[in-house]
Design a protein around this motif. Structure first.
Motif, PDB file in Angstrom:
ATOM      1  N   UNK A   1       0.835  -1.206   0.000  1.00  0.00           N
ATOM      2  CA  UNK A   1       0.000   0.000   0.000  1.00  0.00           C
ATOM      3  C   UNK A   1       0.869   1.256   0.000  1.00  0.00           C
ATOM      4  N   UNK A   2       1.934   1.239   0.784  1.00  0.00           N
ATOM      5  CA  UNK A   2       2.842   2.390   0.806  1.00  0.00           C
ATOM      6  C   UNK A   2       3.430   2.635  -0.577  1.00  0.00           C
ATOM      7  N   UNK A   3       3.793   1.563  -1.276  1.00  0.00           N
ATOM      8  CA  UNK A   3       4.354   1.706  -2.629  1.00  0.00           C
ATOM      9  C   UNK A   3       3.314   2.260  -3.598  1.00  0.00           C
TER      10      UNK A   3
ATOM     11  N   UNK B   1      -2.181   8.903   7.004  1.00  0.00           N
ATOM     12  CA  UNK B   1      -3.623   9.079   7.137  1.00  0.00           C
ATOM     13  C   UNK B   1      -4.401   7.876   6.638  1.00  0.00           C
ATOM     14  N   UNK B   2      -3.912   7.250   5.570  1.00  0.00           N
ATOM     15  CA  UNK B   2      -4.578   6.053   5.040  1.00  0.00           C
ATOM     16  C   UNK B   2      -4.547   4.923   6.059  1.00  0.00           C
TER      17      UNK B   2
ATOM     18  N   UNK C   1     -10.355  -3.639   6.559  1.00  0.00           N
ATOM     19  CA  UNK C   1     -10.928  -2.304   6.707  1.00  0.00           C
ATOM     20  C   UNK C   1     -10.867  -1.539   5.391  1.00  0.00           C
ATOM     21  N   UNK C   2      -9.795  -1.734   4.625  1.00  0.00           N
ATOM     22  CA  UNK C   2      -9.660  -1.040   3.343  1.00  0.00           C
ATOM     23  C   UNK C   2     -10.724  -1.500   2.355  1.00  0.00           C
ATOM     24  N   UNK C   3     -11.033  -2.792   2.348  1.00  0.00           N
ATOM     25  CA  UNK C   3     -12.061  -3.288   1.428  1.00  0.00           C
ATOM     26  C   UNK C   3     -13.453  -2.817   1.831  1.00  0.00           C
ATOM     27  N   UNK C   4     -13.648  -2.517   3.098  1.00  0.00           N
ATOM     28  CA  UNK C   4     -14.948  -2.033   3.566  1.00  0.00           C
ATOM     29  C   UNK C   4     -15.103  -0.523   3.373  1.00  0.00           C
ATOM     30  N   UNK C   5     -14.049   0.149   2.948  1.00  0.00           N
ATOM     31  CA  UNK C   5     -14.060   1.608   2.856  1.00  0.00           C
ATOM     32  C   UNK C   5     -14.945   2.098   1.717  1.00  0.00           C
TER      33      UNK C   5
ATOM     34  N   UNK D   1     -15.360   7.483  -1.643  1.00  0.00           N
ATOM     35  CA  UNK D   1     -15.313   8.918  -1.391  1.00  0.00           C
ATOM     36  C   UNK D   1     -14.511   9.255  -0.135  1.00  0.00           C
ATOM     37  N   UNK D   2     -14.518   8.338   0.845  1.00  0.00           N
ATOM     38  CA  UNK D   2     -13.732   8.565   2.057  1.00  0.00           C
ATOM     39  C   UNK D   2     -12.237   8.401   1.770  1.00  0.00           C
ATOM     40  N   UNK D   3     -11.908   7.385   0.979  1.00  0.00           N
ATOM     41  CA  UNK D   3     -10.505   7.191   0.597  1.00  0.00           C
ATOM     42  C   UNK D   3     -10.019   8.387  -0.210  1.00  0.00           C
ATOM     43  N   UNK D   4     -10.874   8.881  -1.096  1.00  0.00           N
ATOM     44  CA  UNK D   4     -10.510  10.029  -1.927  1.00  0.00           C
ATOM     45  C   UNK D   4     -10.129  11.234  -1.074  1.00  0.00           C
ATOM     46  N   UNK D   5     -10.884  11.497  -0.020  1.00  0.00           N
ATOM     47  CA  UNK D   5     -10.601  12.649   0.827  1.00  0.00           C
ATOM     48  C   UNK D   5      -9.233  12.532   1.496  1.00  0.00           C
ATOM     49  N   UNK D   6      -8.806  11.317   1.773  1.00  0.00           N
ATOM     50  CA  UNK D   6      -7.521  11.103   2.452  1.00  0.00           C
ATOM     51  C   UNK D   6      -6.346  11.224   1.492  1.00  0.00           C
TER      52      UNK D   6
END
Length: 324
Positions: A199-201, A219-220, A229-233, A236-241
């Motif tokens: 994910x960092x990459x 923040x991610x 948790x990432x698959x449940x996101x 639009x919430x991921x976009x804001x981060x």
């Protein structure tokens, strides 16, 4: 004594440390997780860190005395918030960022390196100890290994009977990182966990601003500490981060596809450029990073300049003669 004002570099480094301490607490290593906080109260809005006092030697000033523009209050030349449209494999610009950080901090890079290396070394020792204890104290049973997987990666890991060898499944996803280096690359903070490293990459790809990628990656992981948790996101919430990283559709697709493969593949997990191991959004840079940091493979010849520096540092370290 007044509270010290931390530089952006220090705040971001502490944020990465906090994410990893949460990871360890999730595995039940709460005592060590508290110990390796390096005196930091991460619940505060403005975190502070404790440093050893330095012995100051009074020196007679020479003439003329020079003062940096940062000291006299002149605005910094670089603000960084740019997205560099370059090839994915040239993603990490931590080496250039280190030069800027040295100019912007009242503490030397040696102070930052010492604090980061101490945390990285202790965290890895604890995580690897936990891993070895799992395999030696009755953890060989499939249900025990699956329980460990749930603690690390959440409830979306496969059902018990969906995986033939749970020990192999877990161990292939846990990192075996090399010793912490003087370079303090971002990958070093997340090398203990295959998903976090990938994910960092994905998130640092094509981003030249040191502050932007550190802030967004921290923040991610604060919002989504596990792949489940990432698959449940919500997108639009991921976009804001991560919106300031740019290239959102591609990054989001990479997050979903890498995470899905990490959680659902029933066998040993690996990364490669061959079709059977290729992951969307993981090119040469991500592939080299995974094998260098999560597999401790310093025999590789990476194309990225920072990975080259890291591999060279590790090789020099191995070649140093042992002192009796």
């Amino acid at each position: 004594m007044p509270t010290e004002v931390l530089t952006e570099y220090e705040r971001q480094r502490l944020a990465h440390v906090a994410r990893n301490r949460e990871y360890m607490a999730r595995l039940g290593v709460t005592t060590m997780a508290a110990k390796i906080g390096l005196g930091v109260d991460t619940t505060a809005t403005n975190a502070t860190m404790t440093r050893p006092k330095k012995i100051k030697i009074k020196k007679e000033p020479s003439e003329p005395t020079r003062r940096s523009s940062r000291v006299v209050g002149i605005k910094a030349e670089f603000t960084g918030d740019e997205i560099d449209e370059i090839d994915e494999d040239d993603a990490d610009d931590d080496a250039r960022g280190a030069t800027k950080r040295k100019r912007s901090s009242v503490y030397s890079d040696d102070d930052h390196v010492a604090a980061s290396r101490e945390w990285l070394a202790e965290a890895r020792e604890t995580l690897l100890k936990l891993r070895s204890e799992s395999s030696s104290s009755g953890g060989a049973k499939s249900d025990s290994w699956r329980d460990d997987a749930v603690k690390r990666w959440g409830e979306h890991v496969p059902k018990l009977d969906a995986v033939k060898d749970w020990e192999e499944w877990v161990k292939s996803r846990v990192g075996s990182p090399p010793p912490a280096s003087d370079l303090c690359l971002l990958q070093e903070y997340y090398a203990h966990d295959g998903w976090m490293l990938l994910m960092a990459c994905v998130l640092m790809s094509r981003v030249s601003s040191w502050e932007t990628k550190h802030r967004c990656i921290s923040g991610f992981f604060e919002a989504y500490p596990t792949p489940s948790a990432a698959l449940d996101a919500r997108a639009e919430d991921v976009f804001e981060i991560i919106k300031s990283l740019g290239l959102f559709p591609g990054r989001m697709r990479s997050i979903v596809e890498v995470t899905t493969k990490f959680l659902t593949y029933p066998g040993a997990f690996t990364v490669g450029l061959e079709p059977e191991h290729k992951l969307y959004g993981i090119g040469e840079f991500g592939n080299d990073s995974f094998h260098i940091f999560a597999r401790n493979d310093i025999s590789r010849t990476p194309g990225d300049k920072n990975l080259q520096s890291f591999v060279a540092w590790q090789r020099r370290r191995q070649q140093k003669p042992c002192v009796a």
